[in-house]
Design a protein around this motif. Structure first.
Motif, mmCIF file in Angstrom:
data_model
loop_
_atom_site.group_PDB
_atom_site.id
_atom_site.type_symbol
_atom_site.label_atom_id
_atom_site.label_comp_id
_atom_site.label_asym_id
_atom_site.label_seq_id
_atom_site.Cartn_x
_atom_site.Cartn_y
_atom_site.Cartn_z
ATOM 1 N N TYR A 70 0.803 -1.214 0.000
ATOM 2 C CA TYR A 70 0.000 0.000 0.000
ATOM 3 C C TYR A 70 0.845 1.278 0.000
ATOM 4 O O TYR A 70 0.329 2.372 -0.128
ATOM 5 C CB TYR A 70 -0.988 0.034 1.166
ATOM 6 N N ALA A 87 -2.842 -5.453 -3.053
ATOM 7 C CA ALA A 87 -4.076 -5.732 -3.782
ATOM 8 C C ALA A 87 -5.133 -6.269 -2.833
ATOM 9 O O ALA A 87 -4.826 -6.855 -1.793
ATOM 10 C CB ALA A 87 -3.824 -6.751 -4.892
ATOM 11 N N GLN A 90 -8.695 -8.474 -7.110
ATOM 12 C CA GLN A 90 -8.220 -7.888 -8.361
ATOM 13 C C GLN A 90 -8.011 -6.374 -8.262
ATOM 14 O O GLN A 90 -7.498 -5.760 -9.196
ATOM 15 C CB GLN A 90 -9.229 -8.186 -9.487
ATOM 16 N N MET A 91 -8.419 -5.784 -7.140
ATOM 17 C CA MET A 91 -8.311 -4.339 -7.002
ATOM 18 C C MET A 91 -6.890 -3.936 -6.613
ATOM 19 O O MET A 91 -6.313 -4.459 -5.661
ATOM 20 C CB MET A 91 -9.289 -3.823 -5.942
ATOM 21 N N VAL A 92 -6.320 -2.999 -7.364
ATOM 22 C CA VAL A 92 -4.990 -2.467 -7.078
ATOM 23 C C VAL A 92 -5.080 -0.938 -7.088
ATOM 24 O O VAL A 92 -6.144 -0.371 -7.318
ATOM 25 C CB VAL A 92 -3.965 -2.946 -8.123
ATOM 26 N N GLN A 93 -3.981 -0.286 -6.832
ATOM 27 C CA GLN A 93 -3.930 1.170 -6.901
ATOM 28 C C GLN A 93 -3.711 1.565 -8.367
ATOM 29 O O GLN A 93 -2.576 1.627 -8.843
ATOM 30 C CB GLN A 93 -2.805 1.702 -6.003
ATOM 31 N N ASP A 94 -4.804 1.828 -9.058
ATOM 32 C CA ASP A 94 -4.764 2.007 -10.511
ATOM 33 C C ASP A 94 -3.805 3.107 -10.965
ATOM 34 O O ASP A 94 -3.185 2.989 -12.023
ATOM 35 C CB ASP A 94 -6.171 2.306 -11.038
ATOM 36 N N GLU A 97 -0.376 1.890 -11.901
ATOM 37 C CA GLU A 97 -0.241 0.764 -12.815
ATOM 38 C C GLU A 97 0.674 1.039 -14.004
ATOM 39 O O GLU A 97 1.221 0.115 -14.604
ATOM 40 C CB GLU A 97 -1.603 0.300 -13.310
ATOM 41 N N LYS A 105 0.910 -9.245 -7.675
ATOM 42 C CA LYS A 105 0.110 -8.755 -6.550
ATOM 43 C C LYS A 105 0.405 -9.557 -5.288
ATOM 44 O O LYS A 105 0.801 -10.709 -5.342
ATOM 45 C CB LYS A 105 -1.392 -8.849 -6.879
ATOM 46 N N TRP A 108 -3.601 -7.775 0.637
ATOM 47 C CA TRP A 108 -3.452 -6.681 1.599
ATOM 48 C C TRP A 108 -3.065 -7.155 2.993
ATOM 49 O O TRP A 108 -2.382 -6.438 3.732
ATOM 50 C CB TRP A 108 -4.769 -5.902 1.681
ATOM 51 N N ASP A 297 -10.845 8.832 -13.788
ATOM 52 C CA ASP A 297 -9.856 8.014 -13.073
ATOM 53 C C ASP A 297 -9.709 8.576 -11.664
ATOM 54 O O ASP A 297 -8.868 9.437 -11.412
ATOM 55 C CB ASP A 297 -8.511 8.022 -13.784
ATOM 56 N N SER A 299 -8.690 7.087 -8.935
ATOM 57 C CA SER A 299 -7.846 6.317 -8.015
ATOM 58 C C SER A 299 -6.831 7.166 -7.259
ATOM 59 O O SER A 299 -6.581 6.943 -6.076
ATOM 60 C CB SER A 299 -7.133 5.185 -8.760
#
Length: 322
Positions: A70, A87, A90-94, A97, A105, A108, A297, A299
């Motif tokens: 994180y 992560a 499937q969620m990441v810090q877009d 990317e 990944k 968390w 976006d 994020s």
């Protein structure tokens, strides 16, 4: 020249030579200074002793395989690519990317098997250790582990400083922060010229729910505290941000007296259509004056970090300053 005078001159010269040699021997050479400076912490030039949530710890500054779930934002700012990225499924810090698309990944909560598989030589954790699957001792058996203090966990600028020390990149950390301060100063000037005393608010649209940023919520600190943008009354009345971010009703949005509103929403979010069909929303000052800015976006707006903050500043300038 008499023998007595000659002997006196020789004695004087010998005294001067001895004093010169003694002075050279006591001179603070770089090697001596390094020894003295590191001696205070009883560490070598390739180690650093820092305060952590676990007390004072000594960590090597030569780590190459770093894991800081994180907080990849701070690592990337210092030119370090982590061995794995935070992560949730499937969620990441877009917004990261662009630099981390090829990085694997890691969940968390830092499952032990996953940590082992990435073979880190430095693990950096937040102070809230209860959120991780393993204990400090568990992770420290895998690699040198540094647990951030509560202050460092909450303050991304402090993270840059601490990470810089941990990774032997103090000069880089100083420059990164200095460059950021210059960016803020320049943006603040442009925004003041464009907006004057007009107020600004930000709303995150997720599904069919609406979340107004409090003054200290995520990137709101950037535009309120650093850029000096004015806070509308409704936002002031929300007070400090709680850990749990609660949605606001569309009826409550009728009280949003902001002159400008950033709508943060992925394309196709149901909430955007809801607002388009809402007479309440259309009655707000920002809508009436055509000062609604949709950013697809969100994020970086819902994260804290130097890269997130810089992207937020760029987003604001792109729509506010023409």
């Amino acid at each position: 020249m008499s023998k007595i005078v000659r002997n006196s001159v020789l004695l004087t010269m010998l005294t001067v030579i001895v004093l010169f040699i003694s002075a050279c021997g006591n001179e603070d050479t770089p090697e001596n200074n390094d020894t003295q400076n590191n001696g205070d912490n009883n560490t070598s030039p390739e180690e650093v002793t820092l305060e952590s949530e676990m007390g004072k710890v000594t960590i090597p500054t030569t780590s190459e395989r770093v894991l800081a779930p994180y907080h990849e934002d701070a690592l990337l700012a210092l030119g370090v690519t982590p061995v794995a990225k935070w992560a949730i499924g499937q969620m990441v810090q877009d917004y990261l990317e662009k630099d981390l698309s090829d990085v694997p990944k890691i969940e968390w909560n830092m499952p032990m098997e996953q940590v082992l598989s990435h073979e880190p030589d430095l693990i950096i954790l937040e102070n809230g250790l209860d959120s991780y699957e393993g204990t400090y001792d568990d992770y420290n058996k895998i690699a040198d582990t540094y647990v951030m203090t509560a202050e460092t966990t909450a303050n991304w600028k402090k993270q840059i400083e601490v990470f810089g020390k941990l990774l032997g990149k103090e000069d880089e950390a100083e420059k990164v922060l200095s460059d950021y301060d210059e960016k803020v100063a320049d943006a603040k000037k442009q925004i003041l010229e464009a907006l004057g005393d007009e107020t600004v608010a930000a709303i995150w649209v997720a599904g069919d729910q609406f979340y107004i940023f409090e003054e200290n919520r995520h990137s709101a600190e950037v535009f309120y505290s650093e850029l000096g943008m004015n806070v509308p009354e409704l936002v002031k009345n929300l007070g400090e941000a709680d850990v749990q971010w609660n949605p606001i009703s569309i009826e409550k949005l009728s009280e949003l007296d902001a002159d400008h509103v950033f709508l943060l929403a992925l394309e196709g979010e149901q909430g955007l259509e809801t607002l388009e069909n809402s007479s309440v929303w259309k009655s707000t000052p920002a809508f009436k004056n055509d000062n609604i800015y949709i950013l697809n976006d969100p994020s970086n707006w819902t994260n804290k970090g130097i890269i997130a903050s810089k992207k937020t500043i760029d987003d604001i300038l792109s729509v506010i300053v023409e």
